[in-house]
Motif scaffolding. Structure first.
Motif, PDB file in Angstrom:
ATOM      1  N   SER A 142       4.915   4.454 -10.172  1.00 53.52           N
ATOM      2  CA  SER A 142       6.265   5.318 -10.476  1.00 53.52           C
ATOM      3  C   SER A 142       6.107   6.875 -10.527  1.00 53.52           C
ATOM      4  O   SER A 142       7.011   7.454 -10.280  1.00 53.52           O
ATOM      5  CB  SER A 142       6.624   4.827 -12.177  1.00 53.52           C
ATOM      6  N   GLY A 143       4.913   7.305 -10.720  1.00 55.32           N
ATOM      7  CA  GLY A 143       4.681   8.811 -10.472  1.00 55.32           C
ATOM      8  C   GLY A 143       4.490   9.151  -9.051  1.00 55.32           C
ATOM      9  O   GLY A 143       4.553  10.542  -8.871  1.00 55.32           O
ATOM     10  N   ASN A 144       4.332   8.417  -8.176  1.00 57.41           N
ATOM     11  CA  ASN A 144       3.892   8.833  -6.601  1.00 57.41           C
ATOM     12  C   ASN A 144       5.066   8.383  -5.807  1.00 57.41           C
ATOM     13  O   ASN A 144       5.665   9.236  -5.137  1.00 57.41           O
ATOM     14  CB  ASN A 144       2.712   8.293  -6.396  1.00 57.41           C
ATOM     15  N   PHE A 145       5.294   7.199  -5.621  1.00 53.10           N
ATOM     16  CA  PHE A 145       6.269   6.519  -4.515  1.00 53.10           C
ATOM     17  C   PHE A 145       7.443   5.737  -5.007  1.00 53.10           C
ATOM     18  O   PHE A 145       8.266   5.421  -4.271  1.00 53.10           O
ATOM     19  CB  PHE A 145       5.431   5.934  -3.402  1.00 53.10           C
ATOM     20  N   ALA A 146       7.281   5.079  -6.131  1.00 50.19           N
ATOM     21  CA  ALA A 146       8.167   4.147  -6.541  1.00 50.19           C
ATOM     22  C   ALA A 146       9.183   4.532  -7.360  1.00 50.19           C
ATOM     23  O   ALA A 146      10.222   3.774  -7.721  1.00 50.19           O
ATOM     24  CB  ALA A 146       7.413   2.765  -7.185  1.00 50.19           C
ATOM     25  N   GLY A 147       8.949   5.742  -8.163  1.00 47.73           N
ATOM     26  CA  GLY A 147      10.208   6.147  -9.108  1.00 47.73           C
ATOM     27  C   GLY A 147      10.142   5.460 -10.226  1.00 47.73           C
ATOM     28  O   GLY A 147       9.322   4.477 -10.731  1.00 47.73           O
ATOM     29  N   TYR A 148      11.568   5.393 -10.769  1.00 43.75           N
ATOM     30  CA  TYR A 148      11.513   4.939 -12.198  1.00 43.75           C
ATOM     31  C   TYR A 148      11.718   3.223 -12.063  1.00 43.75           C
ATOM     32  O   TYR A 148      11.061   2.621 -13.070  1.00 43.75           O
ATOM     33  CB  TYR A 148      13.041   5.410 -12.722  1.00 43.75           C
ATOM     34  N   MET A 149      12.275   2.857 -10.982  1.00 39.85           N
ATOM     35  CA  MET A 149      12.228   1.288 -10.836  1.00 39.85           C
ATOM     36  C   MET A 149      11.082   0.679 -10.715  1.00 39.85           C
ATOM     37  O   MET A 149      10.622  -0.409 -11.096  1.00 39.85           O
ATOM     38  CB  MET A 149      13.179   0.823  -9.830  1.00 39.85           C
ATOM     39  N   GLY A 150      10.022   1.621 -10.328  1.00 35.14           N
ATOM     40  CA  GLY A 150       8.547   1.048 -10.276  1.00 35.14           C
ATOM     41  C   GLY A 150       7.624   1.125 -11.752  1.00 35.14           C
ATOM     42  O   GLY A 150       6.561   0.949 -11.535  1.00 35.14           O
ATOM     43  N   GLY A 318      -1.683   2.632  -4.257  1.00 32.92           N
ATOM     44  CA  GLY A 318      -2.139   3.481  -3.253  1.00 32.92           C
ATOM     45  C   GLY A 318      -1.005   3.783  -2.446  1.00 32.92           C
ATOM     46  O   GLY A 318      -0.119   3.260  -2.210  1.00 32.92           O
ATOM     47  N   ARG A 319      -1.229   5.086  -1.805  1.00 33.76           N
ATOM     48  CA  ARG A 319      -0.454   5.512  -0.943  1.00 33.76           C
ATOM     49  C   ARG A 319      -1.226   6.125   0.329  1.00 33.76           C
ATOM     50  O   ARG A 319      -2.260   6.717   0.259  1.00 33.76           O
ATOM     51  CB  ARG A 319       0.725   6.685  -1.549  1.00 33.76           C
ATOM     52  N   TYR A 320      -0.408   6.446   1.398  1.00 34.14           N
ATOM     53  CA  TYR A 320      -1.022   6.665   2.543  1.00 34.14           C
ATOM     54  C   TYR A 320       0.032   7.334   3.418  1.00 34.14           C
ATOM     55  O   TYR A 320       1.281   7.171   3.705  1.00 34.14           O
ATOM     56  CB  TYR A 320      -1.511   5.488   3.434  1.00 34.14           C
ATOM     57  N   PHE A 321      -0.520   8.739   3.950  1.00 32.49           N
ATOM     58  CA  PHE A 321       0.425   9.486   4.815  1.00 32.49           C
ATOM     59  C   PHE A 321       0.233   9.225   6.399  1.00 32.49           C
ATOM     60  O   PHE A 321      -0.838   9.641   6.961  1.00 32.49           O
ATOM     61  CB  PHE A 321       0.373  10.840   4.673  1.00 32.49           C
ATOM     62  N   LEU A 322       1.078   8.427   6.994  1.00 32.48           N
ATOM     63  CA  LEU A 322       0.907   8.151   8.098  1.00 32.48           C
ATOM     64  C   LEU A 322       1.123   9.213   8.987  1.00 32.48           C
ATOM     65  O   LEU A 322       0.359   9.268  10.122  1.00 32.48           O
ATOM     66  CB  LEU A 322       1.948   6.848   8.586  1.00 32.48           C
ATOM     67  N   THR A 323       2.191  10.275   8.795  1.00 34.69           N
ATOM     68  CA  THR A 323       2.113  11.318   9.373  1.00 34.69           C
ATOM     69  C   THR A 323       2.320  12.274   8.221  1.00 34.69           C
ATOM     70  O   THR A 323       2.613  11.862   7.004  1.00 34.69           O
ATOM     71  CB  THR A 323       3.426  11.418  10.263  1.00 34.69           C
ATOM     72  N   PRO A 324       2.377  13.635   8.477  1.00 34.40           N
ATOM     73  CA  PRO A 324       2.481  14.629   7.260  1.00 34.40           C
ATOM     74  C   PRO A 324       4.033  14.589   6.816  1.00 34.40           C
ATOM     75  O   PRO A 324       4.144  14.816   5.578  1.00 34.40           O
ATOM     76  CB  PRO A 324       2.401  16.084   8.161  1.00 34.40           C
ATOM     77  N   SER A 325       4.974  13.700   7.418  1.00 34.03           N
ATOM     78  CA  SER A 325       6.334  13.561   6.831  1.00 34.03           C
ATOM     79  C   SER A 325       6.474  12.324   6.360  1.00 34.03           C
ATOM     80  O   SER A 325       7.623  12.123   5.893  1.00 34.03           O
ATOM     81  CB  SER A 325       7.467  13.969   8.140  1.00 34.03           C
ATOM     82  N   LEU A 326       5.836  11.272   6.649  1.00 38.17           N
ATOM     83  CA  LEU A 326       5.990   9.894   6.439  1.00 38.17           C
ATOM     84  C   LEU A 326       4.911   9.345   5.469  1.00 38.17           C
ATOM     85  O   LEU A 326       3.754   9.171   5.900  1.00 38.17           O
ATOM     86  CB  LEU A 326       6.086   9.061   7.759  1.00 38.17           C
ATOM     87  N   GLN A 327       5.233   8.866   4.130  1.00 38.82           N
ATOM     88  CA  GLN A 327       4.539   8.326   3.279  1.00 38.82           C
ATOM     89  C   GLN A 327       4.811   6.858   2.932  1.00 38.82           C
ATOM     90  O   GLN A 327       5.781   6.469   2.728  1.00 38.82           O
ATOM     91  CB  GLN A 327       4.539   8.954   2.035  1.00 38.82           C
ATOM     92  N   LEU A 328       3.802   6.033   2.829  1.00 36.54           N
ATOM     93  CA  LEU A 328       3.878   4.631   2.576  1.00 36.54           C
ATOM     94  C   LEU A 328       3.121   4.378   1.195  1.00 36.54           C
ATOM     95  O   LEU A 328       1.970   4.889   0.924  1.00 36.54           O
ATOM     96  CB  LEU A 328       3.081   3.876   3.671  1.00 36.54           C
ATOM     97  N   GLY A 329       3.825   3.738   0.415  1.00 34.82           N
ATOM     98  CA  GLY A 329       3.161   3.221  -0.847  1.00 34.82           C
ATOM     99  C   GLY A 329       3.105   1.756  -1.213  1.00 34.82           C
ATOM    100  O   GLY A 329       4.278   1.090  -0.850  1.00 34.82           O
TER     101      GLY A 329
END
Length: 410
Positions: A142-150, A318-329
């Protein structure tokens, strides 16, 4: 000569004022975060004691389900010399889809504090975040990519900061070789009983290269009032400020723990760590939440609970920056509650998925998907229903929530 003397004095006063002004700063900042969300099942009513539900589409502020609740704030600092500063923050939360106040109608419900900073640390007083949030939240999904719903179900461990701390004094140390620590105490303010409604907390963290870790502890006496009841829309000790069992025309609220309002003490302990390797970061969080001595306060206890309700949650993400602008989590968390009043306990399994694309340094598009499954019996004494944080609880043991959001920071 007299006029010249006055001119010199005036210039000196002007430059002194200009110098004093230059040593003070006030910054206006904020975030607006709006999104479309979908839930496959959201409660609408109760018929014969059984929750009824339907799918739901809505336009909502991120305060409920997204990455960053909409806000505006003022942050200020005045240089006092010798490494000392006077500092303050007042921060308002609002719902951008309707223009109304968030945080239960409090004008500056997110933060409102004043303090002094020095080379050794900072002391602040007012409405603040607790050390558990400061040091453990950064490692949760929730503190990285998923927000409150995570959050963990119904944000039961407060890692997504559903509840702030009123009337509190807080110290946070400076960083020493990557280590920091913090302590907080909230005065209950009850005449003749210094411990009633008090809250205290501790936290510490370390950051060094690719590795980071943090731990935190929170202890709230009479939490129905001191912790869950500290905003304008909340009731007194005779009202259930933790949640609701719903009615024939309204959904439940926070069924994961709403039945435990009569607890004398709330204790939360948590820890987290992360490791970054290139564009990838993996993190692990564990929390333990205890509603202790139920039935020993004057708060509602319609189910006649006694003893302790204990939740244990584990969050791997976990999270991964596929590009500097695109994050996957991606992440999974598991929550277990012990048996209370002879029930079978409860279990919740949740999968969090997120994608965040930065259009610029201040604007991003994101999507978050959360899937949750509930098992056992929840705090309302019913077969456990899924309850993704920020959504109306499901009418069944399963719930899927999806959000597509646009966030702008200023």
């Amino acid at each position: 000569m007299k006029r010249s003397g006055l001119t010199v004095v005036g210039c000196a006063a002007f430059f002194a004022a200009a110098q004093a002004h230059a040593q003070s700063t006030v910054t206006l900042y904020g975030i607006v975060d709006l999104g479309l969300q979908y839930a496959n099942s959201a409660q609408t009513s109760r018929v014969g004691g059984v929750p009824q539900g339907a799918s739901q589409f809505a336009l909502t502020d991120a305060h409920a389900t997204g990455l960053s609740g909409s806000r505006w704030g003022l942050r200020g600092a005045e240089d006092l010399g010798g490494g000392w500063k006077a500092i303050f923050v007042i921060e308002n939360g609002f719902l951008a889809n309707s223009g109304t106040l968030a945080q239960g109608g409090a004008e500056f419900g997110r933060q409102s504090w004043v303090g002094l900073s020095s080379p050794w640390g900072t002391v602040t007083a007012g409405r603040q975040y607790d050390p558990l949030v400061n040091y453990v939240q950064p490692f949760a999904a929730s503190g990285n990519f998923a927000g409150y719903m995570g959050s963990h179900p119904d944000d039961l461990d407060n890692l997504t900061n559903t509840n702030r701390i009123n009337n509190s004094v807080k110290f946070e140390s400076a960083s020493y070789a990557g280590f920091k620590a913090s302590a907080l105490y909230s005065l209950g303010g009850v005449a003749g009983n210094a411990t009633q409604n008090q809250i205290w907390g501790l936290g510490a963290g370390y950051t060094g290269g690719a590795f980071a870790a943090g731990v935190g502890y929170l202890n709230a006496r009479d939490p129905n009032v001191s912790f869950y009841g500290n905003t304008p829309n909340k009731g007194t000790a005779t009202a259930n400020n933790l949640g609701s069992a719903g009615s024939a025309t309204t959904p439940e609220a926070n069924p994961v723990y709403a039945g435990y309002a009569s607890a004398k003490t709330l204790q939360i302990i948590g820890g987290g760590a992360s490791y970054t390797l290139g564009a990838a970061t993996i993190a692990l969080v564990g929390t333990n939440v205890r509603f202790d001595s139920m039935g020993s306060s004057s708060s509602p206890n319609p189910l006649g609970y006694s003893g302790d309700a204990v939740f244990t949650s584990v969050d791997l993400n976990g999270r991964y920056f596929l590009t500097p602008s695109l994050q996957l989590g991606a992440g999974v968390d598991y929550t277990h509650r012990n048996s209370v009043k002879g029930d079978e306990g409860a279990k919740y399994i949740q999968l969090n998925l997120g994608v965040d694309y930065s259009l610029s340094k201040r604007t991003d598009l994101y999507t978050v998907t959360v899937l949750q499954r509930a098992m056992g019996r929840d705090s309302l004494g019913q077969p456990a229903v899924a309850s993704i944080a920020g959504f109306s609880p499901s009418s069944t043991d399963k719930q899927v929530g999806v959000r597509l959001g646009l966030r702008h920071k200023f």
